[in-house]
Design a protein around this motif. Structure first.
Motif, PDB file in Angstrom:
ATOM      1  N   ILE A 115       4.176  -4.256   8.748  1.00  0.00           N
ATOM      2  CA  ILE A 115       4.297  -2.891   7.821  1.00  0.00           C
ATOM      3  C   ILE A 115       2.846  -3.019   7.084  1.00  0.00           C
ATOM      4  CG2 ILE A 115       5.543  -2.337   5.564  1.00  0.00           C
ATOM      5  CD1 ILE A 115       7.985  -3.022   7.137  1.00  0.00           C
ATOM      6  N   SER A 116       2.396  -1.921   6.665  1.00  0.00           N
ATOM      7  CA  SER A 116       0.916  -1.757   6.020  1.00  0.00           C
ATOM      8  C   SER A 116       1.018  -1.930   4.605  1.00  0.00           C
ATOM      9  CB  SER A 116       0.388  -0.392   6.390  1.00  0.00           C
ATOM     10  OG  SER A 116       1.035   0.560   5.703  1.00  0.00           O
ATOM     11  N   ASP A 117       0.089  -2.304   4.282  1.00  0.00           N
ATOM     12  CA  ASP A 117      -0.398  -2.523   2.499  1.00  0.00           C
ATOM     13  C   ASP A 117      -0.064  -1.196   1.790  1.00  0.00           C
ATOM     14  OD1 ASP A 117      -0.349  -5.304   2.969  1.00  0.00           O
ATOM     15  OD2 ASP A 117      -2.492  -5.284   2.166  1.00  0.00           O
ATOM     16  N   GLU A 118      -0.184  -0.287   2.485  1.00  0.00           N
ATOM     17  CA  GLU A 118      -0.218   1.138   1.804  1.00  0.00           C
ATOM     18  C   GLU A 118       1.213   1.390   1.612  1.00  0.00           C
ATOM     19  OE1 GLU A 118      -0.808   4.363  -0.024  1.00  0.00           O
ATOM     20  OE2 GLU A 118      -2.521   3.400   0.628  1.00  0.00           O
ATOM     21  N   GLU A 119       2.038   1.167   2.772  1.00  0.00           N
ATOM     22  CA  GLU A 119       3.395   1.172   2.625  1.00  0.00           C
ATOM     23  C   GLU A 119       3.983   0.312   1.882  1.00  0.00           C
ATOM     24  OE1 GLU A 119       7.222   2.829   3.561  1.00  0.00           O
ATOM     25  OE2 GLU A 119       5.451   3.535   4.559  1.00  0.00           O
ATOM     26  N   ASP A 120       3.675  -0.964   1.783  1.00  0.00           N
ATOM     27  CA  ASP A 120       4.205  -1.832   0.760  1.00  0.00           C
ATOM     28  C   ASP A 120       3.878  -1.299  -0.668  1.00  0.00           C
ATOM     29  OD1 ASP A 120       3.749  -4.144  -0.782  1.00  0.00           O
ATOM     30  OD2 ASP A 120       4.237  -5.354   0.906  1.00  0.00           O
ATOM     31  N   PHE A 121       2.788  -1.237  -0.951  1.00  0.00           N
ATOM     32  CA  PHE A 121       2.404  -0.616  -2.269  1.00  0.00           C
ATOM     33  C   PHE A 121       3.199   0.583  -2.554  1.00  0.00           C
ATOM     34  CE2 PHE A 121      -1.888  -2.969  -2.096  1.00  0.00           C
ATOM     35  CZ  PHE A 121      -1.135  -4.224  -1.842  1.00  0.00           C
ATOM     36  N   ARG A 122       3.679   1.668  -1.689  1.00  0.00           N
ATOM     37  CA  ARG A 122       4.306   2.688  -1.911  1.00  0.00           C
ATOM     38  C   ARG A 122       5.596   2.392  -2.134  1.00  0.00           C
ATOM     39  NH1 ARG A 122       3.881   5.051   3.179  1.00  0.00           N
ATOM     40  NH2 ARG A 122       1.820   5.834   2.538  1.00  0.00           N
ATOM     41  N   GLN A 123       6.059   1.312  -1.620  1.00  0.00           N
ATOM     42  CA  GLN A 123       7.609   0.836  -2.157  1.00  0.00           C
ATOM     43  C   GLN A 123       7.569   0.256  -3.497  1.00  0.00           C
ATOM     44  OE1 GLN A 123      10.126   1.367  -0.135  1.00  0.00           O
ATOM     45  NE2 GLN A 123       9.239   2.275   1.367  1.00  0.00           N
ATOM     46  N   ILE A 124       6.365  -0.326  -3.830  1.00  0.00           N
ATOM     47  CA  ILE A 124       6.417  -0.729  -5.263  1.00  0.00           C
ATOM     48  C   ILE A 124       6.563   0.496  -6.403  1.00  0.00           C
ATOM     49  CG2 ILE A 124       4.846  -1.657  -7.060  1.00  0.00           C
ATOM     50  CD1 ILE A 124       3.806  -3.613  -4.966  1.00  0.00           C
ATOM     51  N   ARG A 125       5.912   1.537  -5.988  1.00  0.00           N
ATOM     52  CA  ARG A 125       5.881   2.683  -6.730  1.00  0.00           C
ATOM     53  C   ARG A 125       7.275   3.185  -6.763  1.00  0.00           C
ATOM     54  NH1 ARG A 125       0.943   3.444  -4.064  1.00  0.00           N
ATOM     55  NH2 ARG A 125       1.749   5.081  -2.900  1.00  0.00           N
ATOM     56  N   ARG A 126       7.999   3.442  -5.586  1.00  0.00           N
ATOM     57  CA  ARG A 126       9.157   3.903  -5.538  1.00  0.00           C
ATOM     58  C   ARG A 126      10.407   3.076  -6.146  1.00  0.00           C
ATOM     59  NH1 ARG A 126       9.316   5.390   0.887  1.00  0.00           N
ATOM     60  NH2 ARG A 126       7.753   7.292   0.936  1.00  0.00           N
ATOM     61  N   ASN A 127      10.070   1.773  -6.274  1.00  0.00           N
ATOM     62  CA  ASN A 127      11.034   0.915  -6.974  1.00  0.00           C
ATOM     63  C   ASN A 127      10.735   1.050  -8.434  1.00  0.00           C
ATOM     64  OD1 ASN A 127      12.946  -1.069  -5.327  1.00  0.00           O
ATOM     65  ND2 ASN A 127      11.165  -0.498  -4.026  1.00  0.00           N
ATOM     66  N   TYR A 128       9.460   1.098  -8.878  1.00  0.00           N
ATOM     67  CA  TYR A 128       9.286   1.344 -10.190  1.00  0.00           C
ATOM     68  C   TYR A 128      10.016   2.823 -10.679  1.00  0.00           C
ATOM     69  CZ  TYR A 128       6.861   2.603 -14.357  1.00  0.00           C
ATOM     70  OH  TYR A 128       6.524   3.033 -15.551  1.00  0.00           O
ATOM     71  N   GLU A 129       9.589   3.628 -10.079  1.00  0.00           N
ATOM     72  CA  GLU A 129      10.245   4.951 -10.302  1.00  0.00           C
ATOM     73  C   GLU A 129      11.837   5.005 -10.416  1.00  0.00           C
ATOM     74  OE1 GLU A 129       8.481   7.482  -7.505  1.00  0.00           O
ATOM     75  OE2 GLU A 129       6.487   7.346  -8.605  1.00  0.00           O
ATOM     76  N   MET A 186       8.368  -7.207 -10.890  1.00  0.00           N
ATOM     77  CA  MET A 186       8.634  -7.258  -9.492  1.00  0.00           C
ATOM     78  C   MET A 186       7.580  -8.055  -8.647  1.00  0.00           C
ATOM     79  SD  MET A 186       8.540  -3.920  -6.832  1.00  0.00           S
ATOM     80  CE  MET A 186       9.156  -3.935  -5.289  1.00  0.00           C
ATOM     81  N   PHE A 187       8.200  -9.088  -7.922  1.00  0.00           N
ATOM     82  CA  PHE A 187       7.121  -9.892  -7.220  1.00  0.00           C
ATOM     83  C   PHE A 187       7.227  -9.420  -5.605  1.00  0.00           C
ATOM     84  CE2 PHE A 187       6.737 -13.887  -4.282  1.00  0.00           C
ATOM     85  CZ  PHE A 187       5.828 -14.266  -5.036  1.00  0.00           C
ATOM     86  N   ASN A 188       5.881  -9.308  -5.255  1.00  0.00           N
ATOM     87  CA  ASN A 188       5.653  -8.779  -3.869  1.00  0.00           C
ATOM     88  C   ASN A 188       4.970  -9.545  -2.871  1.00  0.00           C
ATOM     89  OD1 ASN A 188       3.694  -6.266  -2.437  1.00  0.00           O
ATOM     90  ND2 ASN A 188       5.532  -7.090  -1.621  1.00  0.00           N
ATOM     91  N   VAL A 189       5.233 -10.032  -1.653  1.00  0.00           N
ATOM     92  CA  VAL A 189       4.633 -10.587  -0.641  1.00  0.00           C
ATOM     93  C   VAL A 189       4.542  -9.552   0.417  1.00  0.00           C
ATOM     94  CG1 VAL A 189       4.507 -12.817   0.833  1.00  0.00           C
ATOM     95  CG2 VAL A 189       5.902 -12.979  -1.243  1.00  0.00           C
ATOM     96  N   THR A 190       3.298  -9.433   0.523  1.00  0.00           N
ATOM     97  CA  THR A 190       2.788  -8.492   1.904  1.00  0.00           C
ATOM     98  C   THR A 190       2.987  -9.061   3.009  1.00  0.00           C
ATOM     99  OG1 THR A 190       0.421  -8.583   1.789  1.00  0.00           O
ATOM    100  CG2 THR A 190       1.421  -7.305  -0.090  1.00  0.00           C
ATOM    101  N   ILE A 191       2.670  -8.272   4.220  1.00  0.00           N
ATOM    102  CA  ILE A 191       2.611  -8.861   5.604  1.00  0.00           C
ATOM    103  C   ILE A 191       1.369  -8.311   6.533  1.00  0.00           C
ATOM    104  CG2 ILE A 191       4.244  -7.352   6.582  1.00  0.00           C
ATOM    105  CD1 ILE A 191       5.356  -9.755   7.922  1.00  0.00           C
ATOM    106  N   GLN A 192       0.790  -7.218   5.928  1.00  0.00           N
ATOM    107  CA  GLN A 192      -0.041  -6.459   6.805  1.00  0.00           C
ATOM    108  C   GLN A 192      -1.124  -7.411   7.606  1.00  0.00           C
ATOM    109  OE1 GLN A 192      -2.467  -2.696   5.422  1.00  0.00           O
ATOM    110  NE2 GLN A 192      -4.132  -4.337   5.721  1.00  0.00           N
ATOM    111  N   ASN A 193      -1.613  -8.316   6.958  1.00  0.00           N
ATOM    112  CA  ASN A 193      -2.797  -9.009   7.269  1.00  0.00           C
ATOM    113  C   ASN A 193      -2.396 -10.373   7.813  1.00  0.00           C
ATOM    114  OD1 ASN A 193      -4.384  -7.046   6.123  1.00  0.00           O
ATOM    115  ND2 ASN A 193      -4.612  -8.105   4.225  1.00  0.00           N
ATOM    116  N   HIS A 194      -1.126 -10.444   8.492  1.00  0.00           N
ATOM    117  CA  HIS A 194      -0.626 -11.590   9.034  1.00  0.00           C
ATOM    118  C   HIS A 194      -1.332 -11.798  10.568  1.00  0.00           C
ATOM    119  CE1 HIS A 194       1.924 -14.645  10.831  1.00  0.00           C
ATOM    120  NE2 HIS A 194       2.867 -14.598   9.377  1.00  0.00           N
ATOM    121  N   SER A 195      -1.591 -13.350  10.854  1.00  0.00           N
ATOM    122  CA  SER A 195      -2.484 -13.547  11.960  1.00  0.00           C
ATOM    123  C   SER A 195      -1.443 -13.355  13.063  1.00  0.00           C
ATOM    124  CB  SER A 195      -2.866 -15.077  11.896  1.00  0.00           C
ATOM    125  OG  SER A 195      -1.759 -15.637  11.683  1.00  0.00           O
ATOM    126  N   ASP A 196      -1.954 -13.214  14.264  1.00  0.00           N
ATOM    127  CA  ASP A 196      -3.498 -13.585  14.493  1.00  0.00           C
ATOM    128  C   ASP A 196      -4.230 -12.142  14.430  1.00  0.00           C
ATOM    129  OD1 ASP A 196      -3.207 -12.221  16.968  1.00  0.00           O
ATOM    130  OD2 ASP A 196      -2.998 -14.083  18.436  1.00  0.00           O
TER     131      ASP A 196
END
Length: 931
Positions: free
Chosen positions: A676-690, A703-713
């Motif tokens: 899941i992209s960071d754009e989608e991740d940050f979009r969810q932050i906005r939605r939950n705030y609203e 809110m505490f957020n741990v993203t996943i977009q840049n996961h290896s490899d």
């Protein structure tokens, strides 16, 4: 026959049933016995044979650099020719110099004679220096004698690997053959059967281009072999190339009939041995012996039972070694058992386990059965865990058995040739042992001797093996990042013991509850009434721990064609930036998360430990509890990965979060590669705030957020990322590094959208952003950076792998930068594009630091940590920094050690001795309500 029937007992019946079940199981799983076998047309490729050939013509220095084909000297390859030359090239994954250009819609056809009856994949060598800039698509098919398509696989031309093997798999998506499965919610371990061929018949490999076009100034082609092979003819668009062939590996799924006959033969022999009338044989032998004393001692059943008892530890040793992938010659080479530390340690442990069972039950049969079954269970646990998660069983897994059972339904059990070896031979051995009559063992005085021996061994094992550096001194090391490799090197028994040693949390010297209370008395927790409204004193707080978020300018002069973090570097107003020193590199995200949320340090945990899996079983003080106590609401934890990863579904509620959002809660989210992209991740932050604000609450939002977009490899085979920025430094440029910086650029773009959104909101809001660890990119990337660092200590060089950006931004005027304490020289090593404000911090200080900036309510522990930060600004599992600006290794002595020892005592009370936790020190005080 009468003698046989007369001696049939329940045990023998059970043994025979075991053999019958084993036989039926083997018939049912017969396809699982297939294993990959590669041919270069009619020449079988064997890793060992090709390795031996390579050693004859290439120096050791060349062979050891096998992972990087661009740095090898292949001049000696010219000393041999033909098929052996091709085998060496295949082994080294480095083709010859001759290739056919490919462009447009060319069709290449290569005939071959099938060497087996199931084909799985073809492996070809492409010349593709333009990498992902190459346009078009390549389709590889296998045709029968009539030109009918049997199977095919397609791959973007830009994803073919340059000057090394590219796989076209007929049973899986070729672009995902090596894809990372971390983000997958359901994994199927069942391997497809492959496609049927008729052994000995001629088939055609067809390679067809579709709009193939090399990048400007580049050439795209497919490599040729040097040898000649019978039955192989090459044509390009119908034009014959005579005796020339492609350098191509044909991968079959081979069923060994010899092995199948061996298994059935073992079961048949075991059945005959079980049916032997041992009592009848004993009686016959007694009749032949005249000496009455010797006659009474004749008992074939007892003798065989004792023989099986003696054989048991060696059979179990074979089971362990076989499960580790060792060959028969390697397993039973005497020097590997008795003169090699790992082998001797393994056989000693197995013997002592059996001795303990024998001591308890005083029966050779029971000791043999239990030892064999325990070893088998251990080996199969390793097998399935490697199958499902690519990591073996480690000591801390036992604290997560419940979680493992919860997710077991997401996996499909399958077996391989190796696992069938274990199952069949174990059942045969157990059936033989079980069929024998149980015989009483040692007399009491001899058992007392055995008890003393086991006690001495146990004391040595606990005191020396588990409590000293005994294993390390003998070269044993198991990396938390690649435990499987360590288990293979040292054997799974020794590897597991290593993880046991490193899973134990030692009580710090001088620890007592009174000592904790004495330290805590200097730091009184604040009192709160539990209410708050949004303001600059209590702003909304969003903490983002971004997966593998790194700024290479902090660690060295990494030259790129452009700034891949332009927005992050542009942030200056109302922004505090610094360097965060995590305890981890390339993985174990939850460790940085744990440090951030709890204020505890991984420095006091065993190597490679993950507290989320081992240490959090009840409510634990955290930033979430501290904010909730002073009026923050929302209290949402969000990670767009698998819900159960790192036990988060159980840990987050214990850390005070009221809601946990994972990928299972998101509908059709945007993804980059498999994540899941960071754009989608940050979009969810906005939605939950609203959504929170729509409820009408005036309380500040957390809110505490741990993203996943840049996961290896970061290999192209794990998903292609459009290349906008390139690494222009030739010694640092490689596929994974460039993939990573373009992923990080996507993060930067998503961050810009998030910041822009909150700039336009009226409520005071703080966004905290940092990376959990640096990315694991090219094999030599960090080594090259370290070599360039001059005038710094070895510790500082090592820290180039442990530095990530840290930022606090507010949408209101703040003077937080003025509260930063700077120190002397540090392990910068880079140009720090975009600058830092001199802040150097470790993850354990993040919570107290946030509370300090907003003048929030603090626990005694928060106040203690801020006091410690003044003396030891950075502390991690890798190193710590004193207020003199000097870095020390994590275990090094210095004048700062006394402060860290005190910290260790407090953390032990908080995380281990939880029954005696001094709660008034770790939690805020709640103001009593007036009656």
């Amino acid at each position: 026959m009468k003698a046989i029937l007369k001696e049939i007992r329940v045990k023998k019946v059970i043994s025979i049933v075991l053999l019958i079940l084993c036989c039926l199981f083997l018939i049912y799983e017969i396809d699982s016995m297939r294993y990959p076998l590669t041919y270069l047309y009619n020449v079988r490729y064997a890793e060992r044979t090709s390795s031996d050939l390579a050693k004859k013509v290439l120096p050791l220095s060349v062979l050891e650099s096998k992972a990087d084909p661009t740095e090898r000297d292949y001049s000696k390859l010219d000393k041999i020719s033909g098929n052996n030359d091709d085998l060496i090239s295949y082994y080294l994954r480095r083709p010859h110099t001759d290739y056919i250009r490919l462009k447009g819609s060319q069709t290449i056809r290569q005939t071959f004679v099938a060497r087996d009856d199931k084909i799985k994949r073809l492996q070809l060598f492409f010349h593709n220096p333009g990498s992902t800039a190459t346009a078009g698509r390549i389709t590889v098919s296998v045709l029968d004698g009539s030109g009918n398509k049997i199977c095919s696989s397609s791959l973007s031309a830009g994803l073919t690997l340059n000057d090394t093997l590219t796989a076209f798999d007929f049973t899986q998506d070729s672009t995902a053959v090596n894809a990372n499965r971390v983000a997958g919610s359901k994994v199927s371990a069942k391997t497809s059967d492959g496609y049927s061929l008729k052994k000995g018949e001629r088939y055609t490999i067809q390679i067809k281009g579709d709009g193939v076009r090399a990048s400007s100034g580049s050439v795209f082609g497919i490599y040729l072999a040097r040898g000649t092979y019978s039955g192989a003819e090459l044509t390009v668009d119908g034009k014959s190339f005579g005796k020339t062939q492609l350098l191509c590996g044909v991968n079959y799924l081979h069923l060994s009939k010899t092995l199948l006959y061996f298994f059935f033969g073992c079961m048949l022999i075991a059945l005959l041995l079980i049916l032997l009338p041992l009592n009848h044989i004993s009686e016959a032998l007694r009749r032949r012996v005249k000496n009455e004393k010797w006659r009474e001692r004749i008992d074939v059943n007892r003798a065989v039972s004792r023989l099986m008892f003696v054989i048991t530890p060696f059979f179990c040793y074979w089971l362990v070694q076989k499960s580790d992938g060792k060959g028969l010659r390697t397993i039973f080479r005497l020097k590997n058992i008795f003169f090699d530390f790992d082998g001797l340690m393994t056989i000693t442990i197995l013997i002592m386990i059996m001795a303990i069972f024998y001591l308890i039950f005083n029966r050779t049969q029971i000791a043999s059965l239990l030892t064999t079954f325990l070893t088998f269970a251990f080996c199969m646990a390793n097998y399935f865990l490697i199958l499902f998660r690519n990591d073996p069983l480690i000591a801390t897994d036992f604290s997560s058995i419940g979680t493992a059972m919860d997710v077991a339904a997401n996996y499909t059990i399958s077996f391989s040739k190796r696992s069938l070896w274990l199952i069949v031979m174990t059942l045969v051995f157990l059936a033989l042992v079980l069929s024998l009559k149980s015989v009483r063992g040692l007399r009491l005085r001899y058992r007392a001797v055995l008890l003393v021996a086991c006690g001495l061994w146990g004391g040595w094992f606990y005191g020396v093996v588990l409590n000293t550096n005994f294993l390390n001194h003998h070269g044993v090391f198991v990396s938390g990042f690649n435990a499987k490799g360590g288990y293979h090197r040292h054997g799974s028994v020794v590897g597991f013991v290593y993880t046991v040693k490193n899973s134990r949390i030692e009580k710090p010297s001088g620890y007592s509850v009174n000592k904790v209370k004495s330290i805590a008395s200097k730091y009184t927790s604040d009192t709160t009434d539990g209410s708050a409204t949004v303001s600059k004193k209590t702003p909304n707080i969003i903490v983002i721990m971004d997966e593998a978020f790194a700024d290479f300018s902090l660690v060295g002069n990494v030259q790129t064609s452009g700034d891949y973090l332009p927005f992050y570097h542009s942030l200056k107003k109302n922004t505090v930036k610094g360097i965060l020193y995590p305890s981890i590199f390339g993985g174990r995200t939850a460790d940085t998360e744990f440090e951030c949320l709890t204020g505890n340090s991984m420095q006091f945990y065993p190597l490679n430990a993950v507290p989320y899996n081992t240490n959090i079983r009840s409510k634990m003080p955290s930033l979430a509890y501290a904010l909730e106590a002073q009026g923050y609401r929302g209290n949402i934890a969000f990670h767009p990965g698998v819900r159960t990863s790192y036990n988060r579904n159980r840990v987050y509620p214990l850390l005070g979060f009221e809601k946990y959002i994972s990928q299972e809660n998101l509908k059709d989210p945007e993804k980059i590669r498999a994540y899941i992209s960071d754009e989608e991740d940050f979009r969810q932050i906005r939605r939950n705030y609203e959504a929170y604000r729509e409820k009408g609450s005036s309380a500040p939002f957390f809110m505490f957020n741990v993203t996943i977009q840049n996961h290896s490899d970061f290999k192209l085979t794990s998903g292609y990322v459009e290349k906008e920025v390139t690494v222009t430094d030739g010694s640092l440029a490689d596929e994974q590094t460039e993939q990573y910086i373009n992923l990080a650029k996507k993060t930067d773009e998503a961050l810009k959208n998030l910041i822009t959104y909150f700039r336009n909101t009226d409520e005071p809001t703080m966004i905290v952003l940092f990376g959990d660890h640096e990315p694991h990119v090219g094999a030599t990337f960090y080594d090259t950076l370290k070599e360039r660092m001059t005038g710094v200590s070895d510790v500082e060089k090592q820290l180039c792998k442990y530095k990530v950006p840290f930022m606090i931004w507010t949408n209101y005027d703040s003077d937080y930068a003025s509260k930063i304490t700077t120190y002397a020289a540090s392990a910068s090593g880079g140009s720090a594009n975009g600058g830092t404000d001199g802040l150097q911090i470790s993850a354990n200080y993040i919570g107290p630091y946030i509370l300090k900036l907003i003048d929030g309510k603090m626990t005694g522990y928060d106040k203690y940590l801020l006091s410690l930060q003044k003396k030891v600004p950075v502390t991690s599992a890798v190193a710590y920094m004193g207020d003199n600006g000097k870095f020390y290794s994590a275990t090094a002595g210095s004048k700062y050690r006394k402060y860290l020892n005190q910290y260790h005592i407090l953390q032990y009370n908080n995380t281990v001795d939880t029954k005696n936790r001094v709660n008034e020190f770790f939690y805020l005080k709640k103001k009593s309500k007036k009656k």
